[in-house]
Design a protein around this motif. Structure first.
Motif, PDB file in Angstrom:
ATOM      1  N   VAL A   1       1.954  -6.114  -7.158  1.00  0.00           N
ATOM      2  CA  VAL A   1       0.739  -5.870  -7.931  1.00  0.00           C
ATOM      3  C   VAL A   1      -0.289  -5.301  -6.955  1.00  0.00           C
TER       4      VAL A   1
ATOM      5  N   GLY B   1      -3.580  -2.012  -6.548  1.00  0.00           N
ATOM      6  CA  GLY B   1      -4.617  -1.400  -7.359  1.00  0.00           C
ATOM      7  C   GLY B   1      -5.962  -1.383  -6.685  1.00  0.00           C
TER       8      GLY B   1
ATOM      9  N   THR C   1      -6.484  -7.663 -10.396  1.00  0.00           N
ATOM     10  CA  THR C   1      -5.241  -7.956  -9.671  1.00  0.00           C
ATOM     11  C   THR C   1      -5.002  -9.463  -9.576  1.00  0.00           C
ATOM     12  N   THR C   2      -6.065 -10.235  -9.309  1.00  0.00           N
ATOM     13  CA  THR C   2      -5.904 -11.691  -9.209  1.00  0.00           C
ATOM     14  C   THR C   2      -5.522 -12.279 -10.555  1.00  0.00           C
TER      15      THR C   2
ATOM     16  N   HIS D   1      -1.931 -11.321 -11.275  1.00  0.00           N
ATOM     17  CA  HIS D   1      -1.040 -12.050 -10.373  1.00  0.00           C
ATOM     18  C   HIS D   1      -0.787 -13.456 -10.893  1.00  0.00           C
TER      19      HIS D   1
ATOM     20  N   GLU E   1      -3.084 -13.495  -1.851  1.00  0.00           N
ATOM     21  CA  GLU E   1      -2.618 -12.204  -1.351  1.00  0.00           C
ATOM     22  C   GLU E   1      -1.822 -12.371  -0.063  1.00  0.00           C
TER      23      GLU E   1
ATOM     24  N   LYS F   1       0.796  -9.781  -4.575  1.00  0.00           N
ATOM     25  CA  LYS F   1      -0.438  -9.197  -5.105  1.00  0.00           C
ATOM     26  C   LYS F   1      -1.345  -8.838  -3.942  1.00  0.00           C
TER      27      LYS F   1
ATOM     28  N   PRO G   1      -4.404  -5.779  -3.373  1.00  0.00           N
ATOM     29  CA  PRO G   1      -5.100  -4.492  -3.454  1.00  0.00           C
ATOM     30  C   PRO G   1      -5.028  -3.720  -2.133  1.00  0.00           C
TER      31      PRO G   1
ATOM     32  N   THR H   1      -2.385  -1.061  -1.707  1.00  0.00           N
ATOM     33  CA  THR H   1      -2.436   0.201  -2.450  1.00  0.00           C
ATOM     34  C   THR H   1      -2.228   1.406  -1.535  1.00  0.00           C
TER      35      THR H   1
ATOM     36  N   CYS I   1      -3.390  -1.713 -10.799  1.00  0.00           N
ATOM     37  CA  CYS I   1      -4.531  -2.151 -11.592  1.00  0.00           C
ATOM     38  C   CYS I   1      -5.734  -1.224 -11.379  1.00  0.00           C
TER      39      CYS I   1
END
Length: 385
Positions: A74, A76, A82-83, A86, A158, A223, A225, A228, A246
């Protein structure tokens, strides 16, 4: 190892008096105090974790044979759900295993996880006094962050934190605002091939350890970000991986992320560093939006899906069911019931995170100019409309 130690030394020196790109002069007394506390604790923690990781090779050598099958990433734009996504996915405990914050900080090794599991069982036998004390301390330390990013040591978190020891975690930029760490935000584009291989080798070992402890038959759920800009690198390292990207209206996502990082930056420095973070994150987030969509468009059919925050927040159950259909999965009855409950909960949710473009110095015109293509592609109203 020598290059890594040299990098540690460079960041240590630069952390005491960062130049913030020339936006601030002089030294912050608060930074000196925070660094005097941060570095001994950070080095001690990495030394303990490093010893645990080395013991794994002696005590659990078979972890290196664990196959990582079809992991789900996951990724984005930060502050784009995202959280939330997730934790929705982590509710499917029959299918997925994911990382908890306590594992990432205190137990990245198999050895440490078995040790703390044993301590927990002994504690439970005598009425769990350590667990109650630990929970109170956790709320005292982390409770103030709930409006920005609600988390607890036992919550899914994360797993890019697993790359802290090898300086592959962008979060370190709060402690050391350094170009070497900013380069991680453009990883696919800017990192040398050897650096990508080094980070992916360390990350694969971490995932193998996690699956060895929690079950090789399960699907690893990540998860991040901050992954990305690593999407192409991850797709090469894990050829059968799935990705959910996301995305959110820039008018909400951009100031929300800047607000989060400004809060963190002030904890470390004490001064107003908003200008530095605003400039860096506007450029970074523009790259994130572009890279996310380019990489999702380039994935084979059935390997990638897009999650739009506004749709996810309104109908989380149906959104997740759509992702399952994309990947050829069928939710179990128990998980379907879990998603139904999340639908009801989402209907009454109101965020406690407050921010404004004006307070953060984000000019609406610049926001529209930088992310105009996002507003047009997804039909979002522009700032001020």
């Amino acid at each position: 190892m020598g290059a890594l130690l040299k990098a540690y030394g460079r960041l240590f020196v630069r952390s005491w008096c960062p130049d913030y790109g020339g936006t601030l002069k002089g030294v912050s007394p608060r930074r000196w105090l925070v660094m005097a506390l941060f570095w001994p604790l950070f080095v001690l923690l990495q030394a303990i974790n490093g010893a645990g990781l080395l013991l794994d090779y002696l005590l659990f050598p078979d972890f290196r044979r664990v196959r990582v099958r079809e992991p789900l990433f996951v990724v984005g734009v930060p502050r784009s759900g995202t959280t939330f996504l997730h934790r929705l996915l982590a509710g499917d405990r029959e299918r997925f295993t994911t990382t908890a914050l306590w594992e990432l900080i205190f137990a990245p090794s198999i050895t440490q996880r078995f040790f703390w599991r044993g301590v927990g069982r002994l504690d439970a036998l005598v009425g769990a006094p350590l667990s109650r004390l630990f929970f109170r301390l956790e709320r005292w330390v982390l409770g103030g962050l709930d409006d920005v990013h609600q988390t607890g040591l036992r919550d899914p978190e994360e797993d890019y934190l697993a790359l802290l020891p090898v300086l592959g975690c962008f979060l370190l930029v709060l402690a050391v605002p350094d170009p070497a760490l900013w380069r991680l935000t453009y990883a696919d584009r800017d990192l040398p091939a050897a650096e990508k291989r080094r980070l992916m080798a360390a990350y694969r070992r971490f995932v193998q350890r996690h699956l060895y402890f929690h079950g090789e038959h399960r699907t690893f759920l990540s998860k991040n970000p901050s992954f990305t800009p690593f999407m192409a690198t991850l797709a090469d390292a894990f050829p059968d991986a799935r990705f959910i990207g996301c995305l959110r209206n820039p008018t909400a996502a951009v100031p929300s992320q800047i607000n989060s990082i400004v809060i963190g930056g002030k904890l470390f420095d004490g001064r107003d560093t908003a200008d530095y973070w605003r400039e860096g994150f506007l450029a970074m987030l523009d790259y994130y939006y572009r890279h996310l969509l380019e990489q999702l468009d380039g994935l084979p059919e059935g390997r990638g899906a897009l999650s739009v925050m506004e749709t996810l927040a309104a109908a989380p159950g149906e959104s997740v069911s759509g992702f399952y259909r994309t990947f050829g999965w069928t939710p179990s009855p128990a998980y379907r019931a879990f998603l139904d409950g999340e639908d009801r909960r989402a209907a009454g949710y109101r965020s406690g995170h407050r921010y404004s473009l004006e307070n953060l110095g984000v000019d609406p015109g610049r926001l529209a100019a930088t992310f105009g293509w996002v507003y047009d592609r997804f039909g979002y109203p522009r700032p001020g409309d």
